[in-house]
Write a protein that holds these residues in place. Structure first.
Motif, PDB file in Angstrom:
ATOM      1  N   THR A 191       0.840  -1.196   0.000  1.00 20.84           N
ATOM      2  CA  THR A 191       0.000   0.000   0.000  1.00 20.84           C
ATOM      3  C   THR A 191       0.873   1.243   0.000  1.00 20.84           C
ATOM      4  O   THR A 191       1.719   1.411   0.873  1.00 20.84           O
ATOM      5  CB  THR A 191      -0.916   0.019   1.240  1.00 20.84           C
ATOM      6  OG1 THR A 191      -1.720  -1.154   1.243  1.00 20.84           O
ATOM      7  CG2 THR A 191      -1.809   1.250   1.249  1.00 20.84           C
ATOM      8  N   THR A 192       0.660   2.102  -0.972  1.00 17.20           N
ATOM      9  CA  THR A 192       1.449   3.326  -1.065  1.00 17.20           C
ATOM     10  C   THR A 192       1.209   4.220   0.152  1.00 17.20           C
ATOM     11  O   THR A 192       0.066   4.520   0.501  1.00 17.20           O
ATOM     12  CB  THR A 192       1.090   4.087  -2.353  1.00 17.20           C
ATOM     13  OG1 THR A 192       1.333   3.244  -3.481  1.00 17.20           O
ATOM     14  CG2 THR A 192       1.919   5.361  -2.484  1.00 17.20           C
ATOM     15  N   GLY A 193       2.306   4.610   0.796  1.00 18.18           N
ATOM     16  CA  GLY A 193       2.228   5.523   1.923  1.00 18.18           C
ATOM     17  C   GLY A 193       1.900   4.883   3.246  1.00 18.18           C
ATOM     18  O   GLY A 193       2.052   5.508   4.297  1.00 18.18           O
ATOM     19  N   GLN A 194       1.438   3.645   3.228  1.00 14.63           N
ATOM     20  CA  GLN A 194       1.171   2.906   4.471  1.00 14.63           C
ATOM     21  C   GLN A 194       2.094   1.694   4.475  1.00 14.63           C
ATOM     22  O   GLN A 194       1.682   0.560   4.276  1.00 14.63           O
ATOM     23  CB  GLN A 194      -0.303   2.494   4.548  1.00 14.63           C
ATOM     24  CG  GLN A 194      -1.253   3.685   4.580  1.00 14.63           C
ATOM     25  CD  GLN A 194      -2.713   3.265   4.634  1.00 14.63           C
ATOM     26  OE1 GLN A 194      -3.034   2.142   5.000  1.00 14.63           O
ATOM     27  NE2 GLN A 194      -3.594   4.180   4.264  1.00 14.63           N
ATOM     28  N   TRP A 195       3.380   1.978   4.671  1.00 18.80           N
ATOM     29  CA  TRP A 195       4.425   0.976   4.500  1.00 18.80           C
ATOM     30  C   TRP A 195       4.256  -0.160   5.507  1.00 18.80           C
ATOM     31  O   TRP A 195       3.992   0.064   6.682  1.00 18.80           O
ATOM     32  CB  TRP A 195       5.789   1.636   4.627  1.00 18.80           C
ATOM     33  CG  TRP A 195       5.889   2.864   3.777  1.00 18.80           C
ATOM     34  CD1 TRP A 195       6.144   4.136   4.203  1.00 18.80           C
ATOM     35  CD2 TRP A 195       5.694   2.955   2.365  1.00 18.80           C
ATOM     36  NE1 TRP A 195       6.131   5.009   3.137  1.00 18.80           N
ATOM     37  CE2 TRP A 195       5.857   4.307   1.996  1.00 18.80           C
ATOM     38  CE3 TRP A 195       5.395   2.029   1.358  1.00 18.80           C
ATOM     39  CZ2 TRP A 195       5.741   4.764   0.685  1.00 18.80           C
ATOM     40  CZ3 TRP A 195       5.281   2.478   0.046  1.00 18.80           C
ATOM     41  CH2 TRP A 195       5.457   3.818  -0.275  1.00 18.80           C
ATOM     42  N   ASP A 199      -1.938  -3.642  -0.368  1.00 19.78           N
ATOM     43  CA  ASP A 199      -3.128  -3.448  -1.194  1.00 19.78           C
ATOM     44  C   ASP A 199      -3.685  -4.790  -1.643  1.00 19.78           C
ATOM     45  O   ASP A 199      -4.889  -4.958  -1.778  1.00 19.78           O
ATOM     46  CB  ASP A 199      -2.782  -2.609  -2.434  1.00 19.78           C
ATOM     47  CG  ASP A 199      -2.969  -1.121  -2.196  1.00 19.78           C
ATOM     48  OD1 ASP A 199      -3.484  -0.749  -1.120  1.00 19.78           O
ATOM     49  OD2 ASP A 199      -2.584  -0.337  -3.078  1.00 19.78           O
TER      50      ASP A 199
END
Length: 273
Positions: A191-195, A199
């Motif tokens: 998930t981009t930005g929620q390392w 996704d």
């Protein structure tokens, strides 16, 4: 005989702004791919018995080893691919015989888990990762060397040779190289930005059957497989993967050889669990 399977909707890959992506499961308008003649494929393979515990540590949740702890390593050299307008590419795959039990339901599948595949072209890597959930990464896979009665297949990354298969004492065989079985994969997209979050994180399966591939010839042989453990400097993004494979002991070579096929399928029958 030609076949063009209808899609449920257009397939997109980045960059999406230019329209649907042309690929193995989506032909340009007016073009029909023929799975009875494409691709042509030459394969070299070896299977060996190894350490069960090391293999088990590679398996995702809900997977167990099926039978003996065996690894199959296979080089595939494909040419005359319809969706690449007659071009080709090469691949190197690793497979492990497994049993997959899906969650709490009654689904039980005997097949192979494929932890990694190397290919030497961007387009099939992207298509396979994003659409099918195959764990594809890049390597340089030069054409096999055939001389003095032996065949040598190599895999390299930026000049570092990390795997080499040598086949000798090659002899004609009337048997099929492998029984057709489902191949399972773990699809994972962060998930981009929620390392640290995903996704997508689920199992996909390439079903057995449905292929138009016809075996042309099969030869067995004696094998020697070498996997060279890299340092981080040798393979900065892949050293963990290759080092783990290099740790697998080769207790016994089970089967090795080469075979050729014509035809295949577009893998649009891929299943998600």
């Amino acid at each position: 005989m030609s076949e063009q399977k209808p899609a449920t909707g257009p397939i997109y890959r980045m960059p999406t702004v230019f329209g649907p992506a042309i690929g193995p499961r989506q032909a340009p308008e007016g073009v029909i791919f023929d799975p009875t003649t494409s691709p042509k494929k030459f394969c070299a393979y070896v299977s060996f018995r190894t350490d069960a515990l090391l293999l088990e540590q590679m398996l995702p949740e809900d997977f167990t080893l099926r039978g003996d702890p065996i690894v199959i390593v296979e080089f595939g050299y494909m040419t005359e691919i319809d969706w690449l307008a007659g071009r080709g590419y090469n691949m190197l795959s690793v497979r492990i015989p497994v049993r997959f039990k899906h969650g709490n339901d009654s689904t039980v599948i005997d097949g192979f888990f494929q932890p990694v595949v190397w290919e030497n072209m961007t387009e099939p890597i992207l298509s396979g990762r994003e659409e099918l959930g195959w764990s594809k990464i890049f390597a340089e896979l030069p054409a096999p060397e055939k001389r003095d009665g032996k065949i040598v297949c190599r895999a390299e990354w930026m000049g570092f040779r990390f795997l080499e298969l040598t086949l000798t004492e090659i002899r004609k065989s009337d048997a099929a190289p492998f029984a057709t079985s489902p191949v399972l994969h773990r699809k994972y997209i962060p998930t981009t930005g929620q390392w640290g979050e995903a996704d997508a994180d689920y199992i996909t399966m390439t079903p057995a059957g449905g292929s138009h591939a016809r075996l042309q010839e099969h030869f067995t042989g004696d094998a020697s497989l070498s996997v060279f453990a890299p340092s981080w400097q040798d393979m900065p993004t892949q050293h963990q993967c290759v080092t783990y494979l290099a740790r697998l002991p080769k207790h016994e070579y089970i089967q090795a050889g080469v075979y050729s096929t014509v035809g295949g399928k577009d893998l649009s029958d891929q299943i998600r669990f």
